[in-house]
Design a protein around this motif. Structure first.
Motif, short mmCIF file in Angstrom:
data_model
loop_
_atom_site.label_atom_id
_atom_site.label_comp_id
_atom_site.label_asym_id
_atom_site.label_seq_id
_atom_site.Cartn_x
_atom_site.Cartn_y
_atom_site.Cartn_z
N PHE A 110 -11.72 -6.74 16.69
CA PHE A 110 -11.85 -5.83 15.71
C PHE A 110 -13.46 -6.23 15.29
O PHE A 110 -14.06 -7.20 14.96
N ARG A 111 -14.30 -5.28 15.35
CA ARG A 111 -15.77 -5.12 14.77
C ARG A 111 -16.00 -4.22 13.92
O ARG A 111 -15.86 -2.94 14.04
N TYR A 112 -16.72 -4.80 12.85
CA TYR A 112 -17.25 -3.73 11.49
C TYR A 112 -16.14 -3.07 11.19
O TYR A 112 -16.21 -1.68 11.17
N ILE A 113 -15.11 -3.52 10.58
CA ILE A 113 -13.99 -2.68 9.92
C ILE A 113 -13.64 -3.29 8.82
O ILE A 113 -13.93 -4.59 8.39
N ILE A 114 -13.37 -2.47 7.81
CA ILE A 114 -13.00 -3.11 6.53
C ILE A 114 -11.53 -2.61 6.39
O ILE A 114 -11.01 -1.61 6.44
N PHE A 115 -10.83 -3.67 6.17
CA PHE A 115 -9.27 -3.50 5.99
C PHE A 115 -9.08 -3.81 4.56
O PHE A 115 -9.23 -4.89 3.84
N SER A 116 -8.78 -2.67 3.79
CA SER A 116 -8.51 -2.85 2.47
C SER A 116 -7.18 -2.25 1.75
O SER A 116 -6.53 -1.32 2.36
N ASN A 117 -6.79 -2.87 0.66
CA ASN A 117 -5.52 -2.26 -0.05
C ASN A 117 -4.21 -2.38 0.54
O ASN A 117 -3.39 -1.59 0.32
N ALA A 118 -4.08 -3.31 1.79
CA ALA A 118 -2.70 -3.40 2.10
C ALA A 118 -2.03 -4.11 1.06
O ALA A 118 -2.56 -4.81 0.25
N GLY A 119 -0.50 -3.44 0.93
CA GLY A 119 0.03 -3.76 -0.28
C GLY A 119 1.35 -4.06 -0.08
O GLY A 119 1.89 -3.68 1.09
N ILE A 120 2.17 -4.47 -1.16
CA ILE A 120 3.74 -4.79 -1.11
C ILE A 120 4.37 -3.47 -1.44
O ILE A 120 5.73 -3.43 -1.47
N GLY A 121 3.86 -2.54 -1.69
CA GLY A 121 4.33 -1.31 -2.24
C GLY A 121 5.89 -1.19 -1.64
O GLY A 121 6.79 -1.81 -2.37
N GLN A 122 6.12 -0.33 -0.72
CA GLN A 122 7.60 -0.05 -0.43
C GLN A 122 7.67 -0.94 0.81
O GLN A 122 9.10 -0.78 1.58
N ASN A 123 6.82 -1.52 1.63
CA ASN A 123 6.81 -2.02 2.84
C ASN A 123 6.34 -3.47 2.74
O ASN A 123 5.68 -3.85 1.77
N GLU A 124 6.32 -4.20 4.01
CA GLU A 124 5.69 -5.40 4.07
C GLU A 124 4.03 -5.21 3.84
O GLU A 124 3.63 -4.25 4.09
N GLY A 125 3.44 -6.26 3.48
CA GLY A 125 2.03 -6.39 3.27
C GLY A 125 1.33 -6.77 4.17
O GLY A 125 1.71 -6.61 5.38
#
Length: 186
Positions: A110-125
Motif C-alpha cells: 500500500f502506498r499513500y493510503i489513509i485508512f480511517s475509522n475502521a470500527g467495531i460497529g456491527q462487524n470486526e474492526g
C-alpha cells in the motif's frame, strides 16, 4: 474531444456517481466499487486509486474489501498528459467495521493510503486483518481512528506475517486486546 451520447459517456465513466446510496452521495466511492477494482486488477499488478472510498451511514451498505492475490494499491493523481503522481487517497469505514481483509499468504503493498475509522460497529474492526504468512508493505500510509474489539486496532497480522512500514503515521488507534496500532501473532 470526441462527441458521444450521454448514455455512452455514463456507461464508460470510471466514477461511481450512479447507484451510490443516498446517505453516501458526495462522500466518495463505495467500498463495493473498491472491491470491483481489486477484483479487476491482475495478480502482481498495481491498482491506482484516483478517488476516496467511504462507507455511508446505512449499515446495510457495509462490506469490507477482500484481497486474495499479490497486489500493490497506491493513491494516485492522474495528470492531463497521461502520467500522474502519488497523492493520498482515503479508505474510510465510517465506524462500520474492517476495511480490508487479506486472505492467504499474499504480498500486498500500500502506498499513500489513509485508512480511517475502521470500527467495531456491527462487524470486526481493524483497518486491515491479514491471514498467516502475509507480507505487507506500507509506504507513506496513515492509520487514523481505527478500533478493534480484539487485537490490533489498525492492523492485525494473524498467525505470523510480516509488515514493513516506511514514513507511516498511526493516530488515535486502539484495541480491546493487544496492539493498539499493530498486532502480529508469532
Amino acid at each position: 474531444f470526441l462527441p458521444c451520447s450521454l448514455n455512452e459517456s455514463l456507461n464508460n465513466s470510471n466514477n461511481d456517481l450512479l447507484g451510490v446510496p443516498a446517505d453516501q452521495e458526495g462522500l466518495g466511492a463505495t467500498l463495493a466499487s473498491l472491491q470491483t477494482q481489486i477484483d479487476n486488477t491482475g495478480a502482481g499488478r498495481t491498482l491506482s486509486l484516483t478517488e476516496d472510498y467511504v462507507v455511508g451511514a446505512n449499515t446495510a451498505e457495509y462490506a469490507k474489501s477482500t484481497i486474495d492475490k499479490n497486489i500493490e494499491i497506491r493513491g494516485w493523481a492522474p495528470n492531463w498528459w497521461g502520467g500522474g503522481d502519488y497523492t493520498y487517497r482515503t479508505i474510510n469505514a465510517n465506524g462500520r467495521g474492517c476495511l480490508i481483509e487479506i486472505t492467504g499468504a499474499r504480498t500486498v503493498t500500500f502506498r499513500y493510503i489513509i485508512f480511517s475509522n475502521a470500527g467495531i460497529g456491527q462487524n470486526e474492526g481493524a483497518a486491515i486483518i491479514a491471514d498467516s504468512g502475509c507480507t505487507l508493505v506500507f509506504d507513506h500510509c496513515i492509520f487514523e481512528n481505527n478500533h478493534h474489539n480484539g487485537n490490533g486496532g489498525a492492523i492485525a497480522l494473524n498467525g505470523g506475517g510480516t509488515g514493513t512500514f516506511t514514513d507511516c503515521e498511526f493516530i488515535g488507534n486502539h484495541a480491546s486486546g493487544d496492539g493498539g496500532a499493530i498486532f502480529a501473532a508469532g
